[in-house]
Design a protein around this motif. Structure first.
Motif, PDB file in Angstrom:
ATOM      1  N   TYR A 142      85.666  33.900   9.622  1.00 25.33           N
ATOM      2  CA  TYR A 142      85.270  32.768  10.466  1.00 25.33           C
ATOM      3  C   TYR A 142      86.345  32.561  11.523  1.00 25.33           C
ATOM      4  CZ  TYR A 142      88.407  30.404   7.159  1.00 25.33           C
ATOM      5  OH  TYR A 142      89.474  30.065   6.362  1.00 25.33           O
ATOM      6  N   PRO A 143      85.979  32.016  12.688  1.00 26.69           N
ATOM      7  CA  PRO A 143      86.975  31.726  13.719  1.00 26.69           C
ATOM      8  C   PRO A 143      87.626  30.369  13.474  1.00 26.69           C
ATOM      9  CG  PRO A 143      84.814  31.165  14.540  1.00 26.69           C
ATOM     10  CD  PRO A 143      84.614  31.705  13.141  1.00 26.69           C
ATOM     11  N   PRO A 148      83.666  29.188  19.072  1.00 25.37           N
ATOM     12  CA  PRO A 148      82.265  29.507  18.770  1.00 25.37           C
ATOM     13  C   PRO A 148      82.124  30.638  17.761  1.00 25.37           C
ATOM     14  CG  PRO A 148      82.868  30.381  20.915  1.00 25.37           C
ATOM     15  CD  PRO A 148      84.026  29.535  20.462  1.00 25.37           C
ATOM     16  N   ARG A 149      81.118  30.532  16.915  1.00 29.83           N
ATOM     17  CA  ARG A 149      80.783  31.614  15.988  1.00 29.83           C
ATOM     18  C   ARG A 149      79.724  32.496  16.614  1.00 29.83           C
ATOM     19  NH1 ARG A 149      81.000  30.460   9.610  1.00 29.83           N
ATOM     20  NH2 ARG A 149      82.816  29.096   9.527  1.00 29.83           N
ATOM     21  N   LEU A 159      83.510  40.021  12.900  1.00 28.10           N
ATOM     22  CA  LEU A 159      84.823  40.150  12.285  1.00 28.10           C
ATOM     23  C   LEU A 159      85.909  40.349  13.341  1.00 28.10           C
ATOM     24  CD1 LEU A 159      83.962  42.414   9.210  1.00 28.10           C
ATOM     25  CD2 LEU A 159      84.348  39.954   9.230  1.00 28.10           C
ATOM     26  N   ARG A 160      85.635  41.197  14.311  1.00 26.05           N
ATOM     27  CA  ARG A 160      86.616  41.428  15.375  1.00 26.05           C
ATOM     28  C   ARG A 160      86.817  40.165  16.222  1.00 26.05           C
ATOM     29  NH1 ARG A 160      85.550  47.605  17.699  1.00 26.05           N
ATOM     30  NH2 ARG A 160      85.927  48.678  15.704  1.00 26.05           N
ATOM     31  N   TRP A 161      85.729  39.488  16.505  1.00 22.08           N
ATOM     32  CA  TRP A 161      85.805  38.249  17.285  1.00 22.08           C
ATOM     33  C   TRP A 161      86.648  37.198  16.557  1.00 22.08           C
ATOM     34  CZ3 TRP A 161      85.377  35.758  21.693  1.00 22.08           C
ATOM     35  CH2 TRP A 161      85.181  34.372  21.699  1.00 22.08           C
ATOM     36  N   ASN A 162      86.387  37.043  15.268  1.00 21.90           N
ATOM     37  CA  ASN A 162      87.115  36.042  14.497  1.00 21.90           C
ATOM     38  C   ASN A 162      88.610  36.333  14.484  1.00 21.90           C
ATOM     39  OD1 ASN A 162      84.656  34.851  13.919  1.00 21.90           O
ATOM     40  ND2 ASN A 162      84.456  35.836  11.920  1.00 21.90           N
ATOM     41  N   ARG A 163      88.989  37.593  14.276  1.00 23.64           N
ATOM     42  CA  ARG A 163      90.402  37.957  14.258  1.00 23.64           C
ATOM     43  C   ARG A 163      91.047  37.705  15.621  1.00 23.64           C
ATOM     44  NH1 ARG A 163      91.377  43.632  11.237  1.00 23.64           N
ATOM     45  NH2 ARG A 163      93.526  42.932  11.595  1.00 23.64           N
ATOM     46  N   LEU A 164      90.318  38.018  16.674  1.00 26.40           N
ATOM     47  CA  LEU A 164      90.827  37.786  18.023  1.00 26.40           C
ATOM     48  C   LEU A 164      91.050  36.296  18.268  1.00 26.40           C
ATOM     49  CD1 LEU A 164      91.528  38.736  20.904  1.00 26.40           C
ATOM     50  CD2 LEU A 164      89.081  38.575  21.449  1.00 26.40           C
ATOM     51  N   CYS A 165      90.118  35.473  17.815  1.00 27.22           N
ATOM     52  CA  CYS A 165      90.239  34.023  18.019  1.00 27.22           C
ATOM     53  C   CYS A 165      91.468  33.467  17.314  1.00 27.22           C
ATOM     54  CB  CYS A 165      88.979  33.320  17.539  1.00 27.22           C
ATOM     55  SG  CYS A 165      87.530  33.591  18.582  1.00 27.22           S
ATOM     56  N   TRP A 166      91.740  33.956  16.098  1.00 25.60           N
ATOM     57  CA  TRP A 166      92.922  33.473  15.390  1.00 25.60           C
ATOM     58  C   TRP A 166      94.202  33.895  16.108  1.00 25.60           C
ATOM     59  CZ3 TRP A 166      92.982  29.656  12.176  1.00 25.60           C
ATOM     60  CH2 TRP A 166      91.865  29.371  11.392  1.00 25.60           C
ATOM     61  N   PHE A 196     101.939  30.134  14.094  1.00 26.32           N
ATOM     62  CA  PHE A 196     101.656  28.820  13.502  1.00 26.32           C
ATOM     63  C   PHE A 196     100.591  28.914  12.420  1.00 26.32           C
ATOM     64  CE2 PHE A 196      99.089  24.965  13.351  1.00 26.32           C
ATOM     65  CZ  PHE A 196     100.044  23.972  13.184  1.00 26.32           C
ATOM     66  N   PHE A 197      99.502  29.637  12.694  1.00 26.01           N
ATOM     67  CA  PHE A 197      98.405  29.737  11.733  1.00 26.01           C
ATOM     68  C   PHE A 197      98.654  30.795  10.665  1.00 26.01           C
ATOM     69  CE2 PHE A 197      95.927  27.994  15.402  1.00 26.01           C
ATOM     70  CZ  PHE A 197      95.517  26.831  14.787  1.00 26.01           C
TER      71      PHE A 197
END
Length: 429
Positions: A142-143, A148-149, A159-166, A196-197
């Motif tokens: 999840y992002p 946005p999801r 999966l790639r999008w979520n990792r990029l967002c983090w 930070f995250f």
């Protein structure tokens, strides 16, 4: 072991860590609770040693900055403003923290203050982060909250999008903090904030219910969901009699907005009085809002600070801001929620309440005018109360303070063995 616990903020930031401090003391550890002066009475009343750190603000100054934060919509802007407020005091804060951790074996800090990691590293002691909300726990599934999801897209793309967002989130937050603290940190020879995250600490205690809120997916083992740590004011028999005399045999709606601040509280109260039915009782816990109920409004009972565990047992439904601590209190009371988010992660918690089926969200802009109809909706729909009681049953099986102590001790023991193996020493070094 000697463990230093530190945080800043409002009661929602202080009280959970007071409960953690008590649990660690009960387990035989020596605690120093490092925070600002307004919370000295609460810390010491709980029986925890208090260590004062700047800024030396009055409660009114804390309220002023909370009001400023509420005017900013972006969580990143709010975080940057928070550090901007601390900037004039930063070197004094760092000096005080150096003194606080002298001779300590571990430093535990709220996740909102990753700057403390650099201090722990300088003194080569373990650093543990304490998170009040689980929307800060990264996962490729999840992002980050408010990103946005890509629902409906192929799994590999999500999966790639979520990792990029983090990764983007890390950079944005790190930059926001570092731009405000860089000068003070350079003068003290400390590195800035990084990751930070994803890597805020080797152990991050996520102090929400694992049964209700832990994602059912694989997370990095550094993030451990412990359950809630909750400290409460002592119960007051005098206030209990006042509550019973006001409500009689009828449970009534209760408003509690905690540390939320209003610029024109008198206008808000007038709007509420005009819209709220005069034959419907209501309890208002004023908190930091500045609300004042006129004597003529005998159907509304005004209350100040008191135990949520005592107060909320008188509620048919609780109208609150969605702070982490207040959300926990309402869940532990087994009551339906109407969440009016004001700032930060409160919108996230309103979504969690909705997901659990325990309540609904109400927008801040027109809440006084719409409150009566929303209360009627929640009180008349049994499913909200049923879901709230089901959530309470889950919470009753959890021991947040006990699990937090277990995770801390296990981490420190593991780290001790690693150091011992590295140095070639036996277990009794």
């Amino acid at each position: 072991m000697t463990i230093v616990i530190t945080t800043h903020g409002s009661t929602g930031d202080i009280y959970p860590l007071i409960r953690l401090a008590l649990a660690l003391q009960e387990a035989g550890h020596t605690i120093r609770f490092a925070t600002s002066r307004p919370f000295k009475p609460d810390v010491e009343e709980a029986g925890v040693p208090f260590f004062q750190i700047p800024p030396d603000w009055e409660k009114s100054e804390l309220q002023y900055w909370m009001g400023r934060l509420q005017k900013l919509k972006s969580p990143v802007s709010q975080l940057k403003e928070m550090y901007r407020a601390a900037t004039p005091h930063m070197e004094a804060i760092l000096d005080a923290m150096e003194e606080a951790i002298d001779g300590a074996d571990c430093l535990i800090s709220s996740y909102l203050f990753p700057i403390n990691k650099a201090i722990a590293q300088k003194h080569d002691i373990p650093f543990i982060s304490y998170a009040f909300a689980h929307n800060t726990v990264p996962s490729r599934f999840y992002p980050p909250h408010e990103f946005p999801r890509l629902r409906g897209m192929p799994d590999w793309l999500q999966l790639r999008w979520n990792r990029l967002c983090w990764k983007i989130g890390n950079v944005i937050v790190d930059t926001a903090i570092n731009t405000t603290i860089s000068r003070a940190f350079k003068r003290k020879g400390l590195p800035g904030v990084k990751d930070f995250f994803s890597k805020s600490a080797e152990l991050v205690l996520v102090a929400v219910s694992p049964g209700l809120m832990r994602p059912k997916i694989k997370l990095h083992p550094r993030f451990q969901f412990t359950g809630y740590c909750r400290w409460q004011y002592p119960k007051s028999q005098e206030t209990e009699q006042k509550l019973l005399a006001f409500r009689g045999d009828e449970l009534v709606p209760i408003i509690t907005f905690g540390s939320m601040v209003y610029d024109k509280p008198e206008e808000v109260i007038q709007r509420l009085l005009q819209a709220w039915p005069k034959d419907k009782k209501l309890i208002l816990q004023t908190g930091w809002s500045g609300f004042k109920v006129p004597d003529s409004a005998t159907h509304i009972l005004e209350l100040g600070p008191m135990s949520h565990d005592q107060l909320l047992q008188h509620a048919s439904v609780v109208i609150h801001h969605g702070g982490a601590g207040t959300t926990a209190s309402v869940l532990y009371a087994g009551k339906p929620h109407i969440v009016v988010p004001h700032i930060g992660d409160q919108d996230f918690f309103s979504a969690e309440v909705k997901r659990l089926g325990c309540g609904i969200k109400l927008g801040k802009r027109n809440w006084p005018e719409k409150l009566a109809s929303k209360v009627q909706l929640v009180e008349s729909e049994p499913s909200f109360l049923e879901a709230a009681r089901a959530a309470l049953q889950t919470l009753e099986q959890e021991d947040g303070p006990g699990e937090a102590v277990h995770q801390i001790e296990a981490y420190l023991e593991h780290r001790r063995h690693l150091i011992g193996d590295f140095l070639g020493l036996d277990e009794d070094f």
